[in-house]
Design a protein around this motif. Structure first.
Motif, short mmCIF file in Angstrom:
data_model
loop_
_atom_site.label_atom_id
_atom_site.label_comp_id
_atom_site.label_asym_id
_atom_site.label_seq_id
_atom_site.Cartn_x
_atom_site.Cartn_y
_atom_site.Cartn_z
N ARG A 113 44.07 55.19 36.85
CA ARG A 113 43.30 54.25 36.31
C ARG A 113 41.85 54.28 36.71
NH1 ARG A 113 45.66 49.53 38.56
NH2 ARG A 113 46.61 51.00 40.10
N ARG A 151 44.45 54.69 29.88
CA ARG A 151 45.34 53.53 30.26
C ARG A 151 44.71 52.57 30.89
NH1 ARG A 151 49.27 53.42 34.82
NH2 ARG A 151 48.72 54.62 36.56
N CYS A 153 47.09 50.06 31.79
CA CYS A 153 48.34 49.18 32.26
C CYS A 153 48.34 49.39 33.90
CB CYS A 153 49.51 49.57 31.57
SG CYS A 153 49.77 51.37 31.83
N ASN A 154 49.39 48.83 34.77
CA ASN A 154 49.53 49.10 36.29
C ASN A 154 50.81 49.62 36.50
OD1 ASN A 154 47.34 47.55 36.81
ND2 ASN A 154 48.12 45.55 36.81
N TYR A 155 51.38 50.29 35.36
CA TYR A 155 52.67 51.10 35.46
C TYR A 155 52.38 52.29 36.53
CZ TYR A 155 53.88 48.45 31.01
OH TYR A 155 54.14 47.35 30.32
N TYR A 167 59.02 52.85 30.45
CA TYR A 167 58.08 51.94 29.71
C TYR A 167 57.87 52.33 28.41
CZ TYR A 167 56.95 51.94 34.71
OH TYR A 167 57.00 51.64 36.14
N CYS A 170 52.03 49.88 24.38
CA CYS A 170 51.68 48.53 24.35
C CYS A 170 50.74 48.76 23.19
CB CYS A 170 51.16 48.09 25.45
SG CYS A 170 49.61 48.94 26.06
N CYS A 182 52.67 56.66 28.93
CA CYS A 182 53.80 56.03 29.59
C CYS A 182 55.32 56.30 28.97
CB CYS A 182 53.75 54.50 29.57
SG CYS A 182 53.62 53.72 27.78
#
Length: 599
Positions: A113, A151, A153-155, A167, A170, A182
């Motif tokens: 990220r 991305r 997201c925090n996955y 996951y 989204c 994901c």
């Protein structure tokens, strides 16, 4: 003769590079400094006469001297900087900023990220910055988002989690802002290529990204995929536009750090620009409050070490306005021409702008501090022994040799004190003689002030060159004021400042506050003198005109002069307006006289 403890400490200091620390009688740290030669540097504090009052107070408080020997001056720089931040001595300048600056983080994780943060966590992640504000950070991140679908997201996108289908994609995937790593819809290899390109952009290197995009655009066009080619073209335009805004100099310029400094009596402003591939990728101005009348060289040395450490700078070349030595590993360039000189000038403009902004704020919120700074600056610029809190300026008005007068204007704390302005009618000089007139009014002004025990000014300014100054000095000598009051002359044409006994004039910077105040004084004295001279000529002309009117005596003339001020106003007045002043019969004579004169 036995040596005192302090003398013994001085004699036993080594002649090596290092850092010295001064402590008072209570063991409290006073000051930390560095030196090429510890013995010479420390001894200089006790053998010199210090003009700065704070330095004199510091020296009187020193009881204990400690020192640390280092291998070279570069190590001394770093050690001094660290000790100042750790010990915070009273007499050292403080380079520590209260605010934390924003960074851009490339997180160490699968499918990294990229996000803004104020905190640096030592987990192997990469941090770019710090930047001076979030506006710059958001502009860069908006560009990155436009160029590369990453991305948000925090996955935890570990291989095992992706394989398990833990996951689901989204909304960001469905609107085209993410390629769905994901769910394994994007490979780690492809994703990391984008991260590598972003890393280069953050370093200021746009070449690789532009080349890759142009290759993709041509491939799409060759395969008739014109819609995709257009999207890539728009990305290229965005990147080129950002590069054009960032690149102000030769793109071939290697990575360099640029430092400049502007200062006055109380503050210094060090501007820093980080340049990579011709693009300015960071700018910051450090404000430094002086403690012991430090020189620009001393302040810039300390600031360069601090800023390089704070911003984790690794450039092997730095650009400075004057030479300094930071050891063999850092090349110092003092440019005279070309791109490097241009970028140094830009840095100086940034420092000056910051100073002006700060001065405007101080003038509004702390006028006393503003006044104190200007007075201290004038004392330094004009080589005075005391601050010129009370200044008087003289100017002669002698147009075409008639009605010679002189004006004296008074400034207190750099501002006009109009209630103290004075006019002088020349009494002892026949004809137009500026030198003799100046001698007369200066003598009269300060003879009266001495007789009445009034406080004398700290500075007298004579509007004129050497001749006018010499004439004023005769009166100063006659009154026994030589050496008690500073006196200078200012020549109009080149703004030359002349001092008694010195044939070489002083030239101040045309933009300096000191020169602006002197010009204000000179212009105010000229305006005040001209106004009085004009009034005197008008009264003289009115007086001459009235003398030719039959039946008008001295008393009536004075009444008319006092009321109408000038011939023109009397000529335009109605008989009724005149009769209100001197009566009906005299008004008729005056009115008839001027009517006849206009026929």
């Amino acid at each position: 003769m036995s040596l005192t403890s302090l003398e013994l400490q001085l004699q036993t200091l080594p002649e090596s590079p290092g850092v010295y620390q001064y402590y008072d009688k209570d063991g409290k740290i006073l000051y930390v400094g560095k030196a090429k030669n510890l013995k010479k540097r420390v001894a200089s504090y006790f053998t010199k006469t210090h003009e700065n009052a704070k330095t004199s107070v510091l020296v009187r408080k020193i009881v204990t001297i400690k020192h640390i020997v280092v291998a070279n001056e570069s190590e001394a720089f770093l050690l001094e900087n660290n000790l100042i931040k750790k010990l915070q001595p009273r007499y050292n300048i403080n380079l520590k900023d209260d605010k934390s600056y924003p960074w851009i983080c490339i997180k160490k994780e699968p499918f990294s990220r990229i996000f803004p943060t104020r905190k640096m966590i030592k987990d192997g992640s990469e941090y770019f910055g710090p930047y001076t504000n979030f506006k710059i950070v958001n502009t860069i991140l908006d560009l990155i988002k436009e160029l590369y679908p990453l991305r948000t997201c925090n996955y935890d996108l570990s291989p095992s989690n992706i394989e398990k289908g833990k996951y689901k994609v989204c909304l960001e995937y469905h609107i085209g802002n993410c390629k769905g790593p994901c769910e394994g819809l994007e490979t780690l290899e492809n994703y990391q290529k984008q991260v590598d390109a972003i890393r280069e952009i953050l370093k200021g290197n746009f070449k690789e990204s532009l080349r890759d995009f142009k290759t993709k655009m041509k491939d799409f066009a060759a395969n008739m995929q014109f819609e995709e080619a257009q999207k890539i073209k728009e990305k290229i335009e965005s990147l080129e536009n950002y590069q054009a805004r960032s690149t102000v100099f030769n793109p071939k310029m290697a990575s360099v750090d640029v430092f400049s400094i502007v200062s006055d009596e109380t503050m210094a402003y060090v501007n820093f620009l980080q340049v990579s591939n011709g693009a300015i990728i960071r700018s910051h101005t450090l404000e430094i409050k002086k403690k012991l009348d430090e020189t620009d060289e001393e302040l810039l040395e300390l600031a360069v070490v601090e800023l390089r450490e704070r911003f984790k700078l690794t450039s092997k070349e730095i650009i400075l306005p004057f030479p300094l030595d930071f050891g063999d590993k850092i090349k110092v360039t003092v440019p005279q021409l070309g791109d490097k000189k241009q970028i140094l000038d830009l840095s100086e403009r940034n420092a000056k702008y910051q100073r002006l902004e700060q001065l405007k704020q101080i003038q509004i919120v702390d006028p006393e501090r503003h006044t104190n700074r200007i007075m201290a600056q004038m004392k330094k610029d004009l080589r005075l022994f005391v601050e010129p809190r009370h200044i008087e300026c003289f100017d002669n008005s002698n147009i075409q040799g008639t009605n010679p007068v002189s004006a004296c204007v008074v400034f207190k704390d750099g501002k006009p004190s109009k209630k103290d302005y004075r006019h002088f009618n020349i009494k002892t000089v026949e004809g137009p003689n500026d030198f003799a007139s100046m001698e007369e009014v200066v003598y009269r002004r300060y003879k009266r002030m001495l007789d009445e025990n009034q406080p004398l000014p700290q500075l007298i300014i004579i509007d004129g060159g050497k001749g006018q100054l010499s004439s004023a000095l005769k009166s100063i000598d006659d009154l026994g004021l030589r050496g008690k009051v500073a006196i200078i002359g200012i020549a109009k044409r080149l703004e030359e400042l002349f001092y008694p006994g010195d044939s070489v004039p002083l030239y101040l910077d045309k933009k300096s506050e000191t020169l602006k105040i002197i010009q204000y004084l000179r212009n105010e004295a000229h305006r005040f003198g001209i106004t009085h001279h004009r009034d005197k000529r008008s009264k003289s002309a009115l007086n001459s005109s009235l003398e030719t009117i039959p039946g008008i005596g001295e008393k009536t003339m004075q009444t008319l002069i006092k009321h109408f001020k000038s011939v023109k106003r009397l000529e335009k007045a109605t008989e009724k307006e005149i009769s209100d002043v001197v009566g009906v019969s005299k008004a008729k004579k005056i009115s008839d006289f001027y009517k006849k004169d206009t026929i």
